[in-house]
Motif scaffolding. Structure first.
Motif, PDB file in Angstrom:
ATOM      1  N   GLY A 267      51.107  57.705 -12.685  1.00  0.00           N
ATOM      2  CA  GLY A 267      50.020  58.320 -11.925  1.00  0.00           C
ATOM      3  C   GLY A 267      50.459  59.443 -11.023  1.00  0.00           C
ATOM      4  O   GLY A 267      49.653  60.297 -10.640  1.00  0.00           O
ATOM      5  N   GLY A 268      51.736  59.455 -10.647  1.00  0.00           N
ATOM      6  CA  GLY A 268      52.185  60.499  -9.742  1.00  0.00           C
ATOM      7  C   GLY A 268      53.640  60.354  -9.366  1.00  0.00           C
ATOM      8  O   GLY A 268      54.323  59.389  -9.733  1.00  0.00           O
ATOM      9  N   PHE A 269      54.121  61.342  -8.628  1.00  0.00           N
ATOM     10  CA  PHE A 269      55.475  61.355  -8.075  1.00  0.00           C
ATOM     11  C   PHE A 269      55.377  61.710  -6.598  1.00  0.00           C
ATOM     12  O   PHE A 269      54.497  62.475  -6.186  1.00  0.00           O
ATOM     13  N   PHE A 270      56.289  61.168  -5.802  1.00  0.00           N
ATOM     14  CA  PHE A 270      56.459  61.746  -4.470  1.00  0.00           C
ATOM     15  C   PHE A 270      57.942  61.996  -4.236  1.00  0.00           C
ATOM     16  O   PHE A 270      58.805  61.349  -4.826  1.00  0.00           O
ATOM     17  N   THR A 271      58.218  62.968  -3.402  1.00  0.00           N
ATOM     18  CA  THR A 271      59.589  63.414  -3.190  1.00  0.00           C
ATOM     19  C   THR A 271      59.949  63.374  -1.716  1.00  0.00           C
ATOM     20  O   THR A 271      59.112  63.609  -0.836  1.00  0.00           O
ATOM     21  N   ILE A 272      61.209  63.055  -1.448  1.00  0.00           N
ATOM     22  CA  ILE A 272      61.835  63.315  -0.149  1.00  0.00           C
ATOM     23  C   ILE A 272      62.962  64.287  -0.428  1.00  0.00           C
ATOM     24  O   ILE A 272      63.760  64.072  -1.337  1.00  0.00           O
ATOM     25  N   ASN A 273      63.043  65.340   0.341  1.00  0.00           N
ATOM     26  CA  ASN A 273      64.026  66.388   0.056  1.00  0.00           C
ATOM     27  C   ASN A 273      65.010  66.637   1.197  1.00  0.00           C
ATOM     28  O   ASN A 273      65.964  67.397   1.031  1.00  0.00           O
ATOM     29  N   MET A 274      64.757  66.038   2.350  1.00  0.00           N
ATOM     30  CA  MET A 274      65.754  65.982   3.420  1.00  0.00           C
ATOM     31  C   MET A 274      65.947  64.495   3.676  1.00  0.00           C
ATOM     32  O   MET A 274      64.992  63.787   3.932  1.00  0.00           O
ATOM     33  N   SER A 275      67.188  64.018   3.612  1.00  0.00           N
ATOM     34  CA  SER A 275      67.348  62.579   3.465  1.00  0.00           C
ATOM     35  C   SER A 275      68.682  62.116   3.982  1.00  0.00           C
ATOM     36  O   SER A 275      69.634  62.892   4.106  1.00  0.00           O
ATOM     37  N   GLU A 276      68.768  60.787   4.284  1.00  0.00           N
ATOM     38  CA  GLU A 276      70.086  60.199   4.523  1.00  0.00           C
ATOM     39  C   GLU A 276      70.920  60.243   3.254  1.00  0.00           C
ATOM     40  O   GLU A 276      72.139  60.271   3.289  1.00  0.00           O
ATOM     41  N   ASN A 277      70.238  60.216   2.091  1.00  0.00           N
ATOM     42  CA  ASN A 277      70.948  60.365   0.821  1.00  0.00           C
ATOM     43  C   ASN A 277      71.459  61.791   0.683  1.00  0.00           C
ATOM     44  O   ASN A 277      70.840  62.738   1.166  1.00  0.00           O
ATOM     45  N   LEU A 278      72.582  61.939  -0.001  1.00  0.00           N
ATOM     46  CA  LEU A 278      73.042  63.265  -0.384  1.00  0.00           C
ATOM     47  C   LEU A 278      72.361  63.623  -1.698  1.00  0.00           C
ATOM     48  O   LEU A 278      72.588  62.986  -2.720  1.00  0.00           O
ATOM     49  N   THR A 279      71.477  64.626  -1.653  1.00  0.00           N
ATOM     50  CA  THR A 279      70.851  65.128  -2.884  1.00  0.00           C
ATOM     51  C   THR A 279      71.319  66.575  -3.052  1.00  0.00           C
ATOM     52  O   THR A 279      72.428  66.805  -3.510  1.00  0.00           O
ATOM     53  N   HIS A 280      70.508  67.561  -2.659  1.00  0.00           N
ATOM     54  CA  HIS A 280      71.010  68.933  -2.675  1.00  0.00           C
ATOM     55  C   HIS A 280      71.999  69.123  -1.525  1.00  0.00           C
ATOM     56  O   HIS A 280      72.095  68.284  -0.627  1.00  0.00           O
ATOM     57  N   CYS A 281      72.712  70.207  -1.524  1.00  0.00           N
ATOM     58  CA  CYS A 281      73.833  70.377  -0.596  1.00  0.00           C
ATOM     59  C   CYS A 281      73.413  70.419   0.875  1.00  0.00           C
ATOM     60  O   CYS A 281      74.225  70.163   1.765  1.00  0.00           O
TER      61      CYS A 281
END
Length: 711
Positions: A317-331
């Motif tokens: 039905g959908g997606f949601f995103t977190i892009n600033m995070s405790e996780n390392l995703t983008h640099c």
């Protein structure tokens, strides 16, 4: 043996557990409820008879093993064994190899972080002869357990959650706005590696429908559900995971519920991955590195992955995103750390909007009706207000913009001032940041969504719902003038299909007292008025909670009565939503000791007043259980704090009174857990405390009391 993929062992850190006769007895005791006896024997390098004799000698009943612990409660087992078993024996106990434990610690909602980023040093645990002093400890342990543990395996069975106990919304209108939660019993990291009935029983979907929920989210690492075009060895088993996701979507659709996928992408990858793609390696963090967005293949992979998943599972039905995070995703997903030279000149708002746009374009190319949510969590920590607007400008207007409602809200409690980050029910939003983001997003043609916590927060995560109805209503009333129509009503905690969800959803549509009274009458019949008065008093009491993000992450309110008392300093620092130890100075965060303790005292005193309205309710009544459970948790927090603050200076008789009350609260919570399997459970921590942990608390209290004068 050295374990390079796991947190380092600290040889200078060992937790003393002197209330047990030996480490062997400590291991058997803590694992008796959650691990089958023959597996305990295997891990401890002994035979099952020796393990069973140790259990018998401690007064534990014959084991009635519940196999659900293996797949649905492994975090409880890890937490209970973390200070007792070395890695070799822990892996043998779990039946895992180093790689699997490493994945769980990395992907299971920051479990490595929760455990403290290191492994305490533990000697190999084996049975041995006891000294005379240790035999005395064994005798003391048996006296407590032989009485208290008679019904250890009776009563409410772990993981058998009674969803029928929740009131149904018989006036439930179809809602075109999102009401999104995480499955109350949903696994987090490996949800698609197990049968879907564990995390998505049909009864839960049916109950969600009755509670007004129309969307459920789950977390996925994209490379585990599609063939990873850069290195397919990381995707092993993706076909089965896709099939399970299809089944979840189909089951949810029977109840008009949509499944949303949480993407925290692009995922960081193990350093070994970059031996093949060195030019793609971005910021490096311990054992992993980001896939740098300066390399166009990263966004290409993201588009490919989302599109492939949507084709394979058309029911998403959908997606949601977190892009600033405790996780390392983008640099640049974290504020701290070394900057990546390859992408240092790319603004964060470009990176974030490029990721969101890639997901949107890929998903809608398969299904134009699919919904995408861009969550602004932590944007303000690394972007200026102008940069946040630029980011929204670059996101397609069909994307819903979501913000934490209460973020940056000012507060003053006990004369101490601060700002809310998130995870507050004691203080209600919306705050100025969310208002400004929503206002701008609406101007640009976006729908907006409020991320809120409706059932609970880390202020009190181990109650399935906190009965503070007026706090919920105040928040929803304040949201009505913001343009918000969508609600994300839980993180991993807070997905219980309780009356709180009904109250929130209905108040956002109709805030009248008449509507509220109708909800309570439908739920509680003749008891509605008493429960309304009690909930109002609990709501007033909750305002006294000494809120700060440091308090809710590090304080003892999540462990509640299960957190042990330490007669002497443990030497350990509290960890995020896991081990509180006796670290009062982390618990209190921004509050001076005396103010933190006084606020907890006020909270308990006011909460206790609310109990007078519902003490006549039967012990099986869900509202009564939540009300008394809340009191036990907050009263225990106060007592623990007072004990740690005064254990070196106070009169011993005063301390003895604290310890005795702590013992009584642990006994009361044990009985409550016997009646309700929801108590103590939270999806990302499994059972934060199980019954033997309450028994251990009683054992510790009685041992401490022996050092104090008789009452």
């Amino acid at each position: 043996m050295e374990y390079k993929l796991l947190p380092p062992v600290r040889e200078d850190m060992t937790l003393k557990l002197e209330h047990f006769p030996s480490p062997f007895h400590a291991a058997v005791f803590r694992l008796w409820e959650t691990v089958k006896a023959d597996r305990i024997a295997f891990a401890l390098d002994t035979d099952i008879g020796t393990v069973e004799k140790a259990a018998y000698d401690m007064g534990l009943p014959k084991q009635k093993y519940n196999p659900d612990w293996e797949k649905r409660g492994y975090i409880t087992t890890i937490r209970n064994a973390w200070h007792i078993l070395p890695y070799d024996q822990l892996l043998a106990l779990l039946g895992w190899d180093e790689a699997k434990l490493a994945v769980i610690l990395k992907e299971d909602d920051f479990l490595s972080h929760k455990l403290g980023f290191f492994k305490p040093y533990c000697e190999k645990v084996q049975p041995r002869e006891l000294s005379s002093e240790e035999h005395e400890k064994l005798s003391e342990l048996r006296k407590t357990c032989s009485v208290m543990c008679k019904n250890l395996f009776d009563g409410a069975k772990a993981f058998e959650f009674d969803y029928d106990s929740f009131p149904k919304d018989t006036d439930n209108e179809k809602n075109d706005s999102l009401r999104l939660v995480f499955s109350y019993c949903g696994l987090y990291a490996n949800v698609l590696d197990e049968d879907i009935s564990l995390s998505y029983p049909e009864k839960l979907f049916a109950t969600y429908r009755e509670a007004g929920v129309n969307a459920v989210w789950l977390h996925l690492a994209l490379y585990r559900v599609v063939p990873f075009c850069l290195d397919e060895k990381y995707s092993e088993g993706y076909e089965l995971r896709q099939e399970r996701l299809r089944k979840i979507c189909e089951l949810a659709a029977k109840y008009d519920i949509k499944i949303f996928v949480y993407l925290n992408e692009p995922r960081c990858m193990p350093l070994g991955f970059f031996e093949r793609y060195p030019e793609m390696q971005g910021r490096t963090d311990d054992l992993n590195a980001a896939m740098c967005l300066s390399d166009p293949r990263v966004l290409e992979y993201l588009r490919y992955g989302v599109k492939t998943l949507c084709k394979a599972v058309p029911g998403i039905g959908g997606f949601f995103t977190i892009n600033m995070s405790e996780n390392l995703t983008h640099c640049k997903s974290r504020n701290e750390g070394t900057e990546c030279e390859k992408c240092k000149d790319i603004p964060k708002h470009i990176m974030i909007s490029d990721i969101v746009r890639a997901i949107y374009e890929a998903a809608t190319s398969v299904n134009p009706e699919i919904k995408i949510i861009a969550w602004t969590w932590a944007w303000d920590r690394s972007m200026t207000p102008e940069e946040m607007k630029l980011c929204i400008d670059r996101i397609p207007k069909e994307v819903i913009i979501q913000s934490n409602s209460e973020t940056r809200l000012d507060f003053t409690i006990g004369g101490v001032s601060g700002k809310i980050g998130d995870y507050s029910m004691s203080l209600t939003g919306p705050g100025p940041l969310a208002r400004s983001i929503w206002e701008y997003a609406l101007e640009k043609g976006h729908d907006v969504c409020a991320k809120v916590q409706i059932n609970n927060t880390w202020e009190c995560s181990t109650l399935p719902y906190v009965p503070v109805f007026e706090r919920i209503r105040d928040h929803m009333k304040a949201l009505r003038d913001t343009g918000v129509k969508h609600l994300m009503m839980s993180w991993t905690l807070g997905g219980c299909p309780s009356i709180n969800l009904q109250i929130a959803s209905e108040t956002l549509r109709d805030p009248s007292e008449e509507k509220y009274d109708a909800i309570l009458r439908n739920a509680y019949g003749n008891e509605a008025e008493s429960i309304k008065k009690a909930a109002a008093q609990f709501s007033e009491a909750y305002k006294e909670f000494p809120f700060d993000i440091g308090v809710v992450y590090k304080g003892p309110q999540n462990a509640g009565p299960s957190n042990l008392l330490y007669g002497e300093t443990s030497g350990f620092n509290a960890t995020m939503t896991c081990y509180a130890y006796d670290d009062l100075d982390s618990w209190r965060s921004i509050y001076p000791r005396e103010i933190y303790i006084d606020q907890l005292k006020k909270l308990c005193e006011k909460w206790k007043e609310g109990l007078t309205y519902i003490e006549h309710l039967p012990q099986e009544h869900s509202f009564r259980q939540m009300a008394y459970g809340g009191y036990y948790i907050f009263r225990s927090c106060y007592l623990q704090s007072e004990f740690v603050d005064r254990r070196e200076t106070a009169d011993k008789a005063y301390l003895a009174n604290i310890v005795k009350e702590e013992e009584n609260i642990a006994l009361a919570m044990y009985e409550l857990m016997q009646r309700n399997s929801l108590i103590g459970y939270e999806a990302a921590n499994h059972y934060y405390y199980n019954r033997t942990m309450m028994v251990e608390k009683v054992v510790v209290c009685r041992r401490i009391l022996k050092k104090y004068p008789a009452l």
